[in-house]
Design a protein around this motif. Structure first.
Motif, PDB file in Angstrom:
ATOM      1  N   GLU A   1       1.635   3.502  -5.395  1.00 37.60           N
ATOM      2  CA  GLU A   1       1.721   4.716  -4.581  1.00 37.60           C
ATOM      3  C   GLU A   1       2.722   4.484  -3.454  1.00 37.60           C
ATOM      4  O   GLU A   1       2.720   3.432  -2.822  1.00 37.60           O
ATOM      5  N   ILE A   2       3.570   5.492  -3.221  1.00 32.62           N
ATOM      6  CA  ILE A   2       4.531   5.397  -2.120  1.00 32.62           C
ATOM      7  C   ILE A   2       4.011   6.269  -0.976  1.00 32.62           C
ATOM      8  O   ILE A   2       3.704   7.439  -1.181  1.00 32.62           O
ATOM      9  N   ASN A   3       3.852   5.679   0.181  1.00 33.85           N
ATOM     10  CA  ASN A   3       3.382   6.481   1.316  1.00 33.85           C
ATOM     11  C   ASN A   3       3.915   5.934   2.643  1.00 33.85           C
ATOM     12  O   ASN A   3       4.629   4.923   2.676  1.00 33.85           O
ATOM     13  N   PHE A   4       3.567   6.619   3.717  1.00 30.55           N
ATOM     14  CA  PHE A   4       4.064   6.229   5.045  1.00 30.55           C
ATOM     15  C   PHE A   4       2.931   5.748   5.947  1.00 30.55           C
ATOM     16  O   PHE A   4       3.049   5.764   7.157  1.00 30.55           O
ATOM     17  N   ARG A   5       1.799   5.347   5.321  1.00 28.96           N
ATOM     18  CA  ARG A   5       0.644   4.958   6.122  1.00 28.96           C
ATOM     19  C   ARG A   5       0.962   3.778   7.033  1.00 28.96           C
ATOM     20  O   ARG A   5       0.553   3.716   8.178  1.00 28.96           O
ATOM     21  N   ASP A   6       1.676   2.821   6.464  1.00 28.80           N
ATOM     22  CA  ASP A   6       2.062   1.652   7.242  1.00 28.80           C
ATOM     23  C   ASP A   6       3.582   1.617   7.154  1.00 28.80           C
ATOM     24  O   ASP A   6       4.158   0.919   6.344  1.00 28.80           O
ATOM     25  N   SER A   7       4.229   2.442   7.975  1.00 25.94           N
ATOM     26  CA  SER A   7       5.644   2.693   7.731  1.00 25.94           C
ATOM     27  C   SER A   7       6.507   1.481   8.075  1.00 25.94           C
ATOM     28  O   SER A   7       6.171   0.674   8.924  1.00 25.94           O
ATOM     29  N   TRP A   8       7.629   1.404   7.376  1.00 29.90           N
ATOM     30  CA  TRP A   8       8.518   0.249   7.463  1.00 29.90           C
ATOM     31  C   TRP A   8       9.295   0.242   8.764  1.00 29.90           C
ATOM     32  O   TRP A   8       9.733   1.281   9.255  1.00 29.90           O
TER      33      TRP A   8
ATOM     34  N   GLN B   1       0.455  -2.874   0.689  1.00 26.73           N
ATOM     35  CA  GLN B   1      -0.923  -3.199   0.316  1.00 26.73           C
ATOM     36  C   GLN B   1      -1.033  -3.588  -1.154  1.00 26.73           C
ATOM     37  O   GLN B   1      -0.384  -2.997  -2.011  1.00 26.73           O
ATOM     38  N   ILE B   2      -1.865  -4.599  -1.411  1.00 26.12           N
ATOM     39  CA  ILE B   2      -2.137  -5.012  -2.793  1.00 26.12           C
ATOM     40  C   ILE B   2      -3.647  -5.109  -2.946  1.00 26.12           C
ATOM     41  O   ILE B   2      -4.296  -5.822  -2.184  1.00 26.12           O
ATOM     42  N   GLU B   3      -4.178  -4.359  -3.920  1.00 27.96           N
ATOM     43  CA  GLU B   3      -5.609  -4.448  -4.188  1.00 27.96           C
ATOM     44  C   GLU B   3      -5.819  -4.637  -5.678  1.00 27.96           C
ATOM     45  O   GLU B   3      -5.074  -4.069  -6.482  1.00 27.96           O
ATOM     46  N   ILE B   4      -6.838  -5.417  -6.010  1.00 27.54           N
ATOM     47  CA  ILE B   4      -7.094  -5.650  -7.428  1.00 27.54           C
ATOM     48  C   ILE B   4      -8.479  -5.129  -7.795  1.00 27.54           C
ATOM     49  O   ILE B   4      -9.465  -5.456  -7.146  1.00 27.54           O
ATOM     50  N   GLU B   5      -8.495  -4.250  -8.815  1.00 28.15           N
ATOM     51  CA  GLU B   5      -9.765  -3.714  -9.305  1.00 28.15           C
ATOM     52  C   GLU B   5      -9.819  -3.965 -10.788  1.00 28.15           C
ATOM     53  O   GLU B   5      -9.093  -3.343 -11.550  1.00 28.15           O
ATOM     54  N   ARG B   6     -10.661  -4.896 -11.199  1.00 28.33           N
ATOM     55  CA  ARG B   6     -10.723  -5.333 -12.608  1.00 28.33           C
ATOM     56  C   ARG B   6      -9.329  -5.708 -13.091  1.00 28.33           C
ATOM     57  O   ARG B   6      -8.701  -6.574 -12.504  1.00 28.33           O
ATOM     58  N   ASP B   7      -8.810  -5.002 -14.133  1.00 28.12           N
ATOM     59  CA  ASP B   7      -7.474  -5.396 -14.588  1.00 28.12           C
ATOM     60  C   ASP B   7      -6.385  -4.451 -14.066  1.00 28.12           C
ATOM     61  O   ASP B   7      -5.283  -4.408 -14.587  1.00 28.12           O
ATOM     62  N   VAL B   8      -6.710  -3.704 -13.020  1.00 29.42           N
ATOM     63  CA  VAL B   8      -5.702  -2.803 -12.449  1.00 29.42           C
ATOM     64  C   VAL B   8      -5.235  -3.339 -11.096  1.00 29.42           C
ATOM     65  O   VAL B   8      -6.050  -3.680 -10.236  1.00 29.42           O
ATOM     66  N   VAL B   9      -3.915  -3.419 -10.953  1.00 27.15           N
ATOM     67  CA  VAL B   9      -3.353  -3.843  -9.672  1.00 27.15           C
ATOM     68  C   VAL B   9      -2.867  -2.593  -8.948  1.00 27.15           C
ATOM     69  O   VAL B   9      -2.021  -1.865  -9.463  1.00 27.15           O
ATOM     70  N   LYS B  10      -3.460  -2.338  -7.778  1.00 32.19           N
ATOM     71  CA  LYS B  10      -3.067  -1.146  -7.009  1.00 32.19           C
ATOM     72  C   LYS B  10      -2.165  -1.565  -5.860  1.00 32.19           C
ATOM     73  O   LYS B  10      -2.548  -2.407  -5.034  1.00 32.19           O
ATOM     74  N   ILE B  11      -0.999  -0.960  -5.852  1.00 34.40           N
ATOM     75  CA  ILE B  11      -0.003  -1.362  -4.854  1.00 34.40           C
ATOM     76  C   ILE B  11       0.443  -0.154  -4.030  1.00 34.40           C
ATOM     77  O   ILE B  11       0.636   0.941  -4.569  1.00 34.40           O
ATOM     78  N   GLU B  12       0.571  -0.367  -2.736  1.00 34.66           N
ATOM     79  CA  GLU B  12       1.177   0.671  -1.900  1.00 34.66           C
ATOM     80  C   GLU B  12       2.524   0.162  -1.416  1.00 34.66           C
ATOM     81  O   GLU B  12       2.651  -0.985  -1.000  1.00 34.66           O
ATOM     82  N   MET B  13       3.521   1.055  -1.483  1.00 34.65           N
ATOM     83  CA  MET B  13       4.877   0.709  -1.042  1.00 34.65           C
ATOM     84  C   MET B  13       5.344   1.756  -0.045  1.00 34.65           C
ATOM     85  O   MET B  13       4.865   2.880  -0.049  1.00 34.65           O
ATOM     86  N   THR B  14       6.308   1.371   0.775  1.00 31.12           N
ATOM     87  CA  THR B  14       6.865   2.340   1.713  1.00 31.12           C
ATOM     88  C   THR B  14       8.381   2.142   1.769  1.00 31.12           C
ATOM     89  O   THR B  14       8.857   1.010   1.650  1.00 31.12           O
ATOM     90  N   PRO B  15       9.165   3.212   1.857  1.00 31.66           N
ATOM     91  CA  PRO B  15      10.621   3.038   1.830  1.00 31.66           C
ATOM     92  C   PRO B  15      11.167   2.481   3.152  1.00 31.66           C
ATOM     93  O   PRO B  15      10.578   2.701   4.210  1.00 31.66           O
ATOM     94  N   THR B  16      12.276   1.748   3.066  1.00 39.12           N
ATOM     95  CA  THR B  16      12.941   1.272   4.293  1.00 39.12           C
ATOM     96  C   THR B  16      13.432   2.488   5.077  1.00 39.12           C
ATOM     97  O   THR B  16      13.116   2.666   6.229  1.00 39.12           O
ATOM     98  N   PHE B  17      14.208   3.335   4.393  1.00 41.46           N
ATOM     99  CA  PHE B  17      14.647   4.600   4.977  1.00 41.46           C
ATOM    100  C   PHE B  17      14.080   5.709   4.092  1.00 41.46           C
ATOM    101  O   PHE B  17      14.030   5.546   2.877  1.00 41.46           O
ATOM    102  N   VAL B  18      13.684   6.805   4.723  1.00 41.59           N
ATOM    103  CA  VAL B  18      13.030   7.883   3.974  1.00 41.59           C
ATOM    104  C   VAL B  18      13.899   8.333   2.792  1.00 41.59           C
ATOM    105  O   VAL B  18      13.404   8.636   1.721  1.00 41.59           O
ATOM    106  N   GLY B  19      15.223   8.340   3.015  1.00 44.23           N
ATOM    107  CA  GLY B  19      16.138   8.813   1.966  1.00 44.23           C
ATOM    108  C   GLY B  19      16.639   7.708   1.055  1.00 44.23           C
ATOM    109  O   GLY B  19      17.650   7.878   0.381  1.00 44.23           O
TER     110      GLY B  19
END
Lengths: 201, 161
Positions: B77-84, B34-52
């Motif tokens: 932010e790293i999360n598993f909401r939309d897991s890889w 996920q990529i969201e832009i709020e004013r001059d802040v870029v908010k990104i969500e990432m998820t790992p390929t493998f948990v480890g």
């Protein structure tokens, strides 16, 4: 609910954390290169899974993952004795890997329906990775279980030794009824039944 | 400052590569969820390929660097909401993998319905399917080791999960 949930996450995480370290002891010592790599990779997966769970615990108010993993006293760990046992010979490590990961795959299958969403999301992710662990365990157990007289008798001996310990994987939590009624986890008893059924196949 | 959209950020992130497979950008790998832009802040969500995956912190730092050097603030932010899953790798990414000498992952749902597909990965060199699975584990968590009977060489596959 929070105490019950924490107890469950600690138990799962500690099992993986300790077995991950046992697996890692095969790094550089595997009976052949492929197995060296396999046990090392599974170690990395297990430590990774425990890290994700310890991170979840931090969000529930526990300490930082590294502090939890490396600074507790022995009596503060929630793992079963089975995962602690020294690696011994390769046959025992293989049998333990088979018994544990068969249970683990079923456990995360059950957790897909957990009412605690972070756990359900993580279960969905981990389930895919565990397939490789069970494929590996099944392949080698079949190979050696139909190999030579020595390989068969070694596996049988390790199995006889492991089974009583393996029952420890399903020790019910002090909060078992709460976990079940809140829909967090289907319960150890149900898991053990599924595991026994799977092993018979 | 110019206004930016999530597509602008995607373009920026093309330069951030998987440290273990330097031909593949994080966008093509599918770990930016996920990529969201709020004013001059870029908010990104990432998820790992493998948990480890041990490269996660490194990738996160590179993402932040790529955004900050363009004068924006980054929150990752790293999360598993939309897991890889390996199905998240783009077509462009799959072509890059093959060129790099790694067999791209086949459709993960098909693989687990029929394990034979895992046993007969397509060789990235000769496209032959007379191959054998040597080890479901390889040099990194996301690769398995195979052997091609046609060109008589070992190769690796990006694991389907």
């Amino acid at each position: 609910m929070s105490d019950a949930l924490k107890e469950l996450i600690y138990k799962i995480a500690d099992d993986q954390f300790i077995l991950g370290h046992r697996n890692s002891e095969w790094t550089g010592f595997g009976p052949m290169l492929e197995e060296d790599i396999a046990f090392s990779s599974m170690a990395q997966d297990k430590i990774g899974h425990s890290f994700a769970l310890y991170t979840m615990l931090r969000e529930l108010g526990e300490q930082d993952p590294d502090t939890v993993a490396f600074t507790r006293n022995a009596n503060q760990f929630h793992n079963c004795i089975f995962v602690e046992l020294p690696n011994g010979e390769y046959d025992f490590s293989l049998v333990r890997h088979f018994l544990f990961d068969t249970a683990e795959a079923l456990r995360f299958e059950m957790l897909l329906n957990s009412s605690y969403e972070p756990l359900a999301l993580l279960a969905k992710k981990i389930r895919g990775e565990l397939r490789y662990h069970t494929i590996h365990a099944n392949t080698f157990l079949k190979k050696l279980g139909s190999g030579t007289e020595e390989s068969i008798s070694r596996l049988q001996k390790s199995l006889d030794y492991s089974l009583p310990y393996a029952m420890g994987m399903f020790e019910p939590s002090p909060y078992e009824s709460e976990l079940i009624s809140e829909g967090i986890f289907g319960g150890e008893e149900k898991l053990r039944e599924q595991w026994t059924k799977k092993l018979r196949k | 400052m110019n206004t930016i959209t999530s597509d602008t950020v995607k373009e920026w992130l093309e330069e951030v590569k998987d440290p273990e497979i330097p031909v593949l950008s994080l966008i093509d790998l599918g770990v930016i969820t996920q990529i969201e832009i709020e004013r001059d802040v870029v908010k990104i969500e990432m998820t790992p390929t493998f948990v480890g995956c041990p490269a996660m912190d490194f990738m996160k730092a590179e993402v932040i660097e790529s955004i900050e050097k363009r004068g924006r603030k980054a929150e990752v932010e790293i999360n598993f909401r939309d897991s890889w899953s390996s199905d998240k790798i783009s077509e462009k990414g799959k072509i890059a993998l093959k060129k790099f000498g790694l067999a791209p992952p086949p459709d993960s749902a098909k693989v687990f319905a029929d394990l034979e597909i895992l046993e007969n990965a397509k060789c990235p060199r000769c496209d032959g399917t007379d191959t054998e699975l040597r080890n479901p584990f390889g040099p990194t968590l996301c690769r398995s080791i195979h052997y091609c009977n046609s060109c008589q060489e070992a190769f690796e596959q990006f694991k389907p999960v």
